[in-house]
Design an enzyme around this catalytic site. Structure first.
Site, PDB file in Angstrom:
ATOM      1  N   ARG A  60       0.923  -1.016   0.022  1.00 33.06           N
ATOM      2  CA  ARG A  60      -0.123  -0.204   0.057  1.00 33.06           C
ATOM      3  C   ARG A  60       0.869   0.798   0.054  1.00 33.06           C
ATOM      4  NH1 ARG A  60      -1.960   1.054   4.617  1.00 33.06           N
ATOM      5  NH2 ARG A  60      -3.199  -1.028   4.999  1.00 33.06           N
ATOM      6  N   ASP A  94      -5.228  21.821 -11.062  1.00 30.99           N
ATOM      7  CA  ASP A  94      -4.992  20.296 -11.329  1.00 30.99           C
ATOM      8  C   ASP A  94      -4.685  20.506 -13.205  1.00 30.99           C
ATOM      9  OD1 ASP A  94      -6.416  18.390 -13.692  1.00 30.99           O
ATOM     10  OD2 ASP A  94      -8.226  17.795 -12.677  1.00 30.99           O
TER      11      ASP A  94
HETATM   12  C1  LIG Z   1     -11.015  12.640 -16.179  1.00 28.64           C
HETATM   13  C2  LIG Z   1     -10.229  14.176 -15.435  1.00 28.64           C
HETATM   14  C3  LIG Z   1     -10.675  13.928 -14.250  1.00 28.64           C
HETATM   15  C4  LIG Z   1     -10.583  12.782 -13.581  1.00 28.64           C
HETATM   16  O1  LIG Z   1      -9.530  11.364 -13.835  1.00 28.64           O
HETATM   17  P1  LIG Z   1     -10.690  10.024 -13.258  1.00 28.64           P
HETATM   18  O2  LIG Z   1      -8.676   9.269 -13.762  1.00 28.64           O
HETATM   19  O3  LIG Z   1     -11.274   9.845 -14.621  1.00 28.64           O
HETATM   20  O4  LIG Z   1     -10.700   9.620 -12.537  1.00 28.64           O
HETATM   21  C5  LIG Z   1      -9.394  14.613 -13.363  1.00 28.64           C
HETATM   22  N1  LIG Z   1      -9.384  16.090 -14.055  1.00 28.64           N
HETATM   23  C6  LIG Z   1      -9.945  16.827 -15.569  1.00 28.64           C
HETATM   24  C7  LIG Z   1      -8.986  17.611 -15.524  1.00 28.64           C
HETATM   25  C8  LIG Z   1     -10.039  15.043 -15.969  1.00 28.64           C
HETATM   26  O5  LIG Z   1     -10.235  15.829 -17.515  1.00 28.64           O
END
Ligand SMILES: *Cc1c(COP(=O)(O)O)cnc(C)c1O
Length: 394
Positions: free
Chosen positions: A64, A189
């Site tokens: 983990r 992000d």
């Molecule tokens: C798809 C996406 C996520 C989430 O990712 P997953 O792997 O599907 O959980 C987060 N941020 C953005 C901008 C995305 O397009």
């Protein structure tokens, strides 16, 4: 490997996260599947446990907390992002949830960009308030005016650039400056640009997250996320996300490593083809607006030009209002653009998107589509869309 810091990104992509000398000469870091790592004897256990906790060592003690395959993926991503170290996570959303939950506590206030990824929005709207955290959304183009929203309890500003579906590009350096001046952190992000086209730590981000599911894996065959942090936050974030039980499967981390090797060439091709399709769309009479950060119509385009090193293959299109049946005929007859969630794979995708917002932006009224331009020949993609517009008109 010492030179990693000096290398250009394409060299990093080729060499980071692998060390043939440690693995019997194999070019690729092998896939380690492991829950248990045995220790040498009872006497050394306390020392071993202490070493396992040391972020500067890479001792594996239990699955983990990672294994040599996940560690190799983390090392490669950290080198590209320019952060201190990365943490592999089971999905992009897990990376968002893990990073945020590691950094906030009851009584804190967080500011979230209105154009964040939809499931992140639900996390902020539905989960965070139940933990005693106050969430407030802000318009994506606010920039340094976010200062007016900062409070003594503001712990974190959450950004995404360009934002999901509506593609506004945020002023990340301005958000970082204001957040830091008020003792808050900036979490971003960075999925759309990847660290090849946006360097979060150069622009003041404290914690960067990516849905590695998208471009890093790049082949639509695994779920994977990654958090990268500054040195100051690493131990705290690592401890919290592992206590929450987050770890990715080795197979998926291995696919992430495999994907990284070709990320540079893939992304440049996605960029070229997506720009060609976007420019073709701007000239179509059926199209009201193309939301591509590299085109002047996109809100925040000047910030894109200032801060980004390139554009990936995902963008938005607003069509002139059409009857639903015509829109469906356009979409359902496409041969190369499948309709599906996710993006960042080798194949083209299209979907009806929703830009549900608290602060209505300058989006014209009409169906919003999101396109991911894959690695097919761009002439074939344009011909597919061209036939689609013929269906739309009849
Ligand atoms: C798809 C996406 C996520 C989430 O990712 P997953 O792997 O599907 O959980 C987060 N941020 C953005 C901008 C995305 O397009």
């Amino acid at each position: 490997m010492e030179p990693l810091n000096d290398w250009r990104d394409d060299t990093r992509l080729t060499h980071a996260g692998r060390d043939p000398a440690s693995h019997g000469g194999t070019v690729n870091t092998p896939l380690y599947r492991a829950s248990t790592f045995v220790w040498p004897n009872a006497r050394t256990l306390p020392d071993y446990l202490q070493r396992a906790d040391d972020p500067h060592l890479r001792e594996h003690i239990y699955g983990r907390n990672g294994n040599p395959t996940t560690a190799a993926f983390e090392d490669a991503v950290a080198a590209l992002e320019g952060g201190f170290r990365s943490l592999v996570m089971p999905s992009g959303l897990a990376a968002i949830a893990g990073a945020v939950l590691a950094l906030v506590k009851a009584g804190d206030h967080v500011l979230v960009t209105d154009n964040c990824y939809g499931n992140a929005r639900q996390l902020f709207e539905r989960v965070l308030p139940e933990t005693g955290v106050e969430v407030e959304f802000f318009p994506p183009l606010l920039g340094s005016d976010i200062a007016a929203l900062m409070r003594a309890e503001t712990r974190l500003v959450y950004a995404e650039a360009p934002g999901s579906n509506t593609f506004e590009v945020q002023d990340i350096p301005a958000l970082a400056r204001v957040a830091h001046a008020h003792g808050a952190l900036l979490v971003m992000d960075n999925t759309w640009a990847t660290p090849l086209f946006f360097k979060p730590f150069v622009h003041g981000v404290d914690v960067s997250i990516q849905a590695a599911t998208k471009y890093l894996v790049g082949h639509s065959d695994a779920m994977l996320g990654v958090i990268t942090t500054s040195e100051a936050l690493y131990s705290q974030v690592r401890e919290r996300v592992r206590l929450l039980g987050y770890i990715a499967g080795s197979d998926d981390a291995w696919l992430g490593l495999r994907g990284l090797r070709t990320l540079g060439v893939r992304l440049r091709q996605h960029q070229r083809s997506a720009l060609a399709v976007a420019r073709w769309l701007t000239a179509r009479p059926e199209v009201l607006k193309v939301l591509h950060p590299a085109l002047p119509d996109c809100p925040g385009h000047a910030l894109f030009q200032r801060d980004f090193l390139g554009a990936s293959g995902l963008f938005g299109v607003v069509l002139r209002p059409v009857p639903e049946a015509a829109l469906h005929a356009f979409l359902d007859g496409l041969q190369l653009f499948a309709q599906g969630a996710s993006w960042g794979g080798f194949e083209s995708l299209i979907r009806i998107a929703h830009g549900r917002r608290r602060f209505p932006g300058a989006l014209p009224d009409g169906p919003l589509l999101r396109l991911h331009v894959g690695l097919e020949a761009v002439e074939d993609l344009i011909a597919d869309l061209d036939r689609g517009f013929a269906r739309l008109r009849t």
